[in-house]
Design an enzyme around this catalytic site. Structure first.
Site, PDB file in Angstrom:
ATOM      1  N   CYS A   2       1.158  -0.843   0.331  1.00 52.68           N
ATOM      2  CA  CYS A   2       0.039   0.169   0.482  1.00 52.68           C
ATOM      3  C   CYS A   2       1.105   1.462   0.336  1.00 52.68           C
ATOM      4  O   CYS A   2       1.713   1.701   0.175  1.00 52.68           O
ATOM      5  CB  CYS A   2      -1.271  -0.271   1.113  1.00 52.68           C
ATOM      6  SG  CYS A   2      -1.864  -1.186   1.563  1.00 52.68           S
ATOM      7  N   ARG A  27       5.458  -0.136  -6.450  1.00 52.25           N
ATOM      8  CA  ARG A  27       5.560  -1.366  -4.726  1.00 52.25           C
ATOM      9  C   ARG A  27       4.362  -2.513  -5.225  1.00 52.25           C
ATOM     10  O   ARG A  27       4.448  -3.451  -4.267  1.00 52.25           O
ATOM     11  CB  ARG A  27       5.227   0.219  -3.698  1.00 52.25           C
ATOM     12  CG  ARG A  27       6.549   1.187  -3.171  1.00 52.25           C
ATOM     13  CD  ARG A  27       5.335   1.984  -2.830  1.00 52.25           C
ATOM     14  NE  ARG A  27       5.366   1.460  -1.049  1.00 52.25           N
ATOM     15  CZ  ARG A  27       6.238   1.538  -0.091  1.00 52.25           C
ATOM     16  NH1 ARG A  27       6.944   2.744  -0.383  1.00 52.25           N
ATOM     17  NH2 ARG A  27       5.732   1.346   0.650  1.00 52.25           N
ATOM     18  N   TRP A  74      -2.896  -2.887  -1.887  1.00 50.40           N
ATOM     19  CA  TRP A  74      -2.615  -3.952  -1.644  1.00 50.40           C
ATOM     20  C   TRP A  74      -3.160  -4.729  -0.453  1.00 50.40           C
ATOM     21  O   TRP A  74      -3.240  -5.074   0.680  1.00 50.40           O
ATOM     22  CB  TRP A  74      -1.259  -3.989  -1.096  1.00 50.40           C
ATOM     23  CG  TRP A  74      -0.203  -5.130  -1.631  1.00 50.40           C
ATOM     24  CD1 TRP A  74       0.424  -5.669  -3.464  1.00 50.40           C
ATOM     25  CD2 TRP A  74       0.137  -6.756  -1.377  1.00 50.40           C
ATOM     26  NE1 TRP A  74       0.787  -6.730  -3.219  1.00 50.40           N
ATOM     27  CE2 TRP A  74       0.689  -7.483  -1.689  1.00 50.40           C
ATOM     28  CE3 TRP A  74       0.621  -6.549   0.315  1.00 50.40           C
ATOM     29  CZ2 TRP A  74       1.828  -8.704  -1.565  1.00 50.40           C
ATOM     30  CZ3 TRP A  74       0.746  -7.555   0.482  1.00 50.40           C
ATOM     31  CH2 TRP A  74       1.408  -8.601   0.174  1.00 50.40           C
ATOM     32  N   ASN A  98      -2.078   2.226   6.275  1.00 51.77           N
ATOM     33  CA  ASN A  98      -1.414   1.419   5.041  1.00 51.77           C
ATOM     34  C   ASN A  98      -1.187   0.405   6.361  1.00 51.77           C
ATOM     35  O   ASN A  98      -0.900   1.301   8.011  1.00 51.77           O
ATOM     36  CB  ASN A  98       0.185   2.474   5.197  1.00 51.77           C
ATOM     37  CG  ASN A  98       0.294   2.363   3.240  1.00 51.77           C
ATOM     38  OD1 ASN A  98      -0.947   2.168   3.114  1.00 51.77           O
ATOM     39  ND2 ASN A  98       1.548   2.794   3.171  1.00 51.77           N
ATOM     40  N   GLY A  99      -0.939  -0.575   5.880  1.00 53.39           N
ATOM     41  CA  GLY A  99      -0.061  -1.795   7.382  1.00 53.39           C
ATOM     42  C   GLY A  99      -2.015  -2.423   7.850  1.00 53.39           C
ATOM     43  O   GLY A  99      -2.481  -3.228   7.321  1.00 53.39           O
ATOM     44  N   GLU A 486      19.036 -17.236  -5.658  1.00 58.49           N
ATOM     45  CA  GLU A 486      18.926 -15.712  -6.278  1.00 58.49           C
ATOM     46  C   GLU A 486      18.191 -16.402  -7.875  1.00 58.49           C
ATOM     47  O   GLU A 486      17.050 -15.165  -8.093  1.00 58.49           O
ATOM     48  CB  GLU A 486      19.742 -15.062  -6.250  1.00 58.49           C
ATOM     49  CG  GLU A 486      19.468 -13.342  -6.770  1.00 58.49           C
ATOM     50  CD  GLU A 486      18.496 -12.904  -5.718  1.00 58.49           C
ATOM     51  OE1 GLU A 486      18.211 -12.786  -5.291  1.00 58.49           O
ATOM     52  OE2 GLU A 486      18.225 -11.484  -6.677  1.00 58.49           O
ATOM     53  N   LYS A 490      14.397 -15.281  -9.064  1.00 58.10           N
ATOM     54  CA  LYS A 490      14.655 -13.944 -10.535  1.00 58.10           C
ATOM     55  C   LYS A 490      13.080 -14.313 -11.110  1.00 58.10           C
ATOM     56  O   LYS A 490      12.092 -14.131 -11.320  1.00 58.10           O
ATOM     57  CB  LYS A 490      15.493 -13.948 -10.688  1.00 58.10           C
ATOM     58  CG  LYS A 490      16.874 -12.861 -10.109  1.00 58.10           C
ATOM     59  CD  LYS A 490      15.980 -11.426 -10.021  1.00 58.10           C
ATOM     60  CE  LYS A 490      15.990 -10.306  -9.103  1.00 58.10           C
ATOM     61  NZ  LYS A 490      16.118 -10.471  -7.575  1.00 58.10           N
ATOM     62  N   GLU A 493      10.236 -14.730  -9.844  1.00 64.71           N
ATOM     63  CA  GLU A 493       9.120 -14.147  -9.933  1.00 64.71           C
ATOM     64  C   GLU A 493       8.884 -13.034 -10.213  1.00 64.71           C
ATOM     65  O   GLU A 493       7.130 -12.224 -10.516  1.00 64.71           O
ATOM     66  CB  GLU A 493       9.596 -12.760  -8.486  1.00 64.71           C
ATOM     67  CG  GLU A 493      11.239 -12.274  -9.074  1.00 64.71           C
ATOM     68  CD  GLU A 493      11.644 -11.405  -7.458  1.00 64.71           C
ATOM     69  OE1 GLU A 493      10.786 -11.565  -6.680  1.00 64.71           O
ATOM     70  OE2 GLU A 493      13.085 -11.350  -7.408  1.00 64.71           O
ATOM     71  N   HIS A 509      20.283 -35.907  -4.489  1.00 68.31           N
ATOM     72  CA  HIS A 509      19.494 -36.102  -2.715  1.00 68.31           C
ATOM     73  C   HIS A 509      17.807 -35.458  -3.748  1.00 68.31           C
ATOM     74  O   HIS A 509      17.203 -35.310  -2.203  1.00 68.31           O
ATOM     75  CB  HIS A 509      20.090 -35.407  -1.944  1.00 68.31           C
ATOM     76  CG  HIS A 509      21.515 -35.481  -1.165  1.00 68.31           C
ATOM     77  ND1 HIS A 509      21.611 -36.959  -1.264  1.00 68.31           N
ATOM     78  CD2 HIS A 509      22.768 -35.053  -1.654  1.00 68.31           C
ATOM     79  CE1 HIS A 509      23.343 -37.729  -0.453  1.00 68.31           C
ATOM     80  NE2 HIS A 509      24.008 -35.790  -0.986  1.00 68.31           N
ATOM     81  N   LYS A 608       7.118  -4.205  -4.350  1.00 66.18           N
ATOM     82  CA  LYS A 608       8.641  -3.989  -3.681  1.00 66.18           C
ATOM     83  C   LYS A 608       8.775  -3.704  -1.962  1.00 66.18           C
ATOM     84  O   LYS A 608      10.281  -4.156  -1.635  1.00 66.18           O
ATOM     85  CB  LYS A 608       9.011  -2.731  -4.058  1.00 66.18           C
ATOM     86  CG  LYS A 608      10.639  -1.734  -4.217  1.00 66.18           C
ATOM     87  CD  LYS A 608      11.155  -2.636  -5.123  1.00 66.18           C
ATOM     88  CE  LYS A 608      12.610  -1.823  -5.288  1.00 66.18           C
ATOM     89  NZ  LYS A 608      13.785  -3.459  -5.623  1.00 66.18           N
TER      90      LYS A 608
END
Ligand code: G6P
Length: 613
Positions: A2, A27, A74, A98-99, A486, A490, A493, A509, A608
């Protein structure tokens, strides 16, 4: 996540609010809304989807006002929809939030019993009604907000306006970022200063628990909501304000290409010729010489940077180093250890779990009278994390807009190796020759990154072979194992292809069972002591029909053959290989995502800066 923008001015601020929301788009969000006070009325518009939908509605209806609040949402409580979008209204009160309000259900039941009707499924709406209810007994809007804030549990930032208070904007910060932008004869609020950069470069950073009353000409701040306090105005330099895509199609691509420069900036602050600068973290030297170990805490990509630092700390300076995901660390009651450096790594410095882990560690160390040192490696100089740690080291990556972290990551790696060199020096565990060798490599690194970027077209061609795939495996050893993680992060996402990163030694394994004709396997093969073992892993994959995509040191001897594609990466010392090998995995993910037509800079469901749990 948000975003909040608000303002009180003499001019119409509707366009400013919309521009502010646009600057927060990166964001991640699912809906947007705005409320303005005009002739003692609350005018509100909300739209699902992009800010441009809201902008069209505001323009069509010619909405204007000198006082207003705006929001990108969001979804946390209640699905993305117009009724759940902010601002929420109760009578003449409008709020953005927000939150999360953790005890909203209990408050909602209470308000329903008083006859309040709820039009959304959000936790936010209770706050609007609570303020309206408090106004029945309180003399002013500010008094009402002050009265209800202690009832709210959780982490939140609020912007509040009221139709009968045409020159008043109330702002609340409680564990969710909020800044005040100071203009000339006008004031603004933003959950990120980036939203306000077109109008001002002067900011007041609210502290947790602050409630502020903004008018056109005045700002009053109350610590813990009650004690009047002056907070300094800080001026940002112009460089911070630059955030446009320029010649690039996406922010992510621009940020990938900015890495040589960002790396150069980050190392320059610490180095003088082939030595660490005398003033580099000199104020921390005493504390560094006393630590027995490092505990790293971080989330997402920053966590992967931490994993690499563990190899560096233990191999280079013989200092034990643990790394943990902040969301686990904060809830498992870890033993807080004496003589330990608690190191938070975060691009934003506002990630809720990382901040909570830091604060909890500080509290528990204090209760037990332990001697710990806290430090942040962070990309935002004004962030909560930087302000709340004993020491910090900034990554000078510049604003990172793409949700998928790129230049923030490689500059974190540079900052981490510099920090390890500094600690090693303070503890006298490194000699001049060792420092000289790594520092020379670091200076050389931007050039190697640039040369690696020149393989872009080759990587683009390879990425075409991934477009139709459902799954992908990334393998690496040593410091390249976190780069495998990583790379997989990437790819998943931004392209939405399921990808996993593995330590190549783990292949037998489990993941080997997945390998068949249809499984691309990406290998990270620098010239290091593990190269021969990695070559055996590659054979194991080939024997099962897997297709190999190898990013290999130009001297590795690995060559192209059937179902084995090789991109030759310029030689770099093993210590610094993770920095360089980040580039090809970023480019690969980027191109696969573009070819699959996803929203590269704002991938679905992601944000973000994750400022809620
Ligand atoms: C989100 C971002 C990631 C980032 C992570 C941690 O998930 O999308 O790119 O790595 O948060 O963020 P931080 O700001 O603490 O590094």
């Amino acid at each position: 996540m948000c975003g909040i923008v608000g303002g009180v001015a003499e001019r119409n601020i509707s366009e400013i609010l919309i521009e502010g929301l646009k600057r927060l788009e990166y964001r991640g969000y699912d809906s947007a809304g705005l409320a303005l006070i005009n002739e003692q009325q609350v005018l509100r518009e909300r739209r699902v989807g992009k800010v441009v939908n809201l902008e069209d509605a505001v323009r069509t209806q010619n909405l204007s006002g000198n006082l207003g609040i705006a929001h990108t949402r969001w979804a946390t409580h209640g699905k993305p929809s117009e009724v759940n979008a902010h601002p929420h209204i109760s009578g003449k009160v409008a709020i953005v939030h927000n939150g999360i309000i953790e005890n909203y259900a209990e408050i909602k039941a209470e308000l329903e019993a008083l006859g309040y009707q709820f039009s959304s499924q959000t936790d936010t709406e209770v706050v609007a009604h609570l303020i309206a209810e408090a106004l029945k007994t309180q003399a002013t809007l500010f008094d009402a907000v002050q009265q209800i804030v202690p009832r709210l549990k959780g982490a939140f930032a609020l912007g509040v306006i009221h139709a009968d208070y045409p020159d008043e904007l109330i702002a609340v910060r409680e564990n969710s970022p909020l800044v005040i932008g100071v203009g000339i004869g006008e004031h603004f609020i933003g959950s990120d200063q980036l939203a306000l950069l077109p109008i001002t470069n002067r900011f007041i950073y609210l502290e947790e628990g602050d409630i502020a009353r903004l008018t056109r000409t005045n700002v009053e701040i109350f610590a813990h909501g009650t004690n009047r306090i002056e907070r300094p105005i800080k001026e940002l330099d112009a460089a911070v304000s630059h955030a446009s895509k320029g010649e690039y199609k996406h922010f992510m691509l621009k940020e990938i290409y900015e890495q040589p420069e960002a790396l150069q900036q980050t190392i320059s602050q610490a180095l003088n010729g082939n030595r660490l600068r005398d003033d580099f973290l000199s104020h921390a030297e005493q504390d560094f010489s006393n630590i027995d170990q490092i505990q790293i805490i971080a989330c997402g990509t920053s966590y992967h940077a931490g994993m690499i630092a563990k190899y560096w700390s233990e191999q280079l300076i013989d200092l034990p180093c643990q790394v943990e995901i902040a969301s686990e660390f904060r809830y498992r009651s870890p033993v807080i250890m004496n003589r330990t450096l608690y190191l938070c790594i975060s691009q934003s410095g506002e990630t809720a779990d990382s901040l909570a882990a830091l604060r909890d560690t500080q509290k528990r160390a204090k209760a037990k009278d332990l001697n710990i040192t806290t430090m942040a490696i962070c990309n935002v100089a004004t962030s909560s994390m930087v302000r709340e740690t004993d020491y910090h080291l900034l990554t000078l990556a510049g604003p990172e807009i793409g949700v998928a972290s790129t230049k923030a990551f490689t500059t974190q790696l540079a900052a981490l190796i510099l920090l390890i060199l500094k600690i090693g020096t303070a503890k006298q565990r490194l000699d001049e020759a060792e420092i000289d060798c790594i520092v020379k490599g670091l200076w050389h690194c931007p050039k190697v990154l640039s040369e690696t970027l020149q393989h872009n077209q080759e990587i683009l061609r390879l990425s075409e072979l991934f477009v139709e795939k459902q799954h992908c495996l990334f393998l690496g050893r040593g410091t390249l194992y976190p780069i495998a993680l990583e790379g997989a992060l990437k790819l998943k996402e931004i392209s939405y292809i399921h990808a996993e990163g593995y330590a190549a030694g783990e292949l037998k394994h489990g993941p080997l069972a997945l390998v068949d004709n249809d499984m691309p396997v990406v290998i990270l093969a620098p010239q290091d002591s593990m190269l021969d073992k990695l070559k055996s892993n590659m054979e194991e994959v080939q024997a099962r029909g897997g297709e190999l995509f190898i990013f290999a040191d130009e001297n590795s001897g690995i060559v192209e053959k059937d179902r084995q594609h090789v991109v030759k990466i310029p030689h770099i010392s093993a210590w610094l290989a993770p920095i360089v090998y980040s580039i090809p995995v970023q480019l690969l993910s980027y191109h696969v995502a573009v070819l699959r037509g996803t929203d590269v800079d704002q991938p679905r469901n992601l944000a973000k800066s994750v400022t809620v749990e």
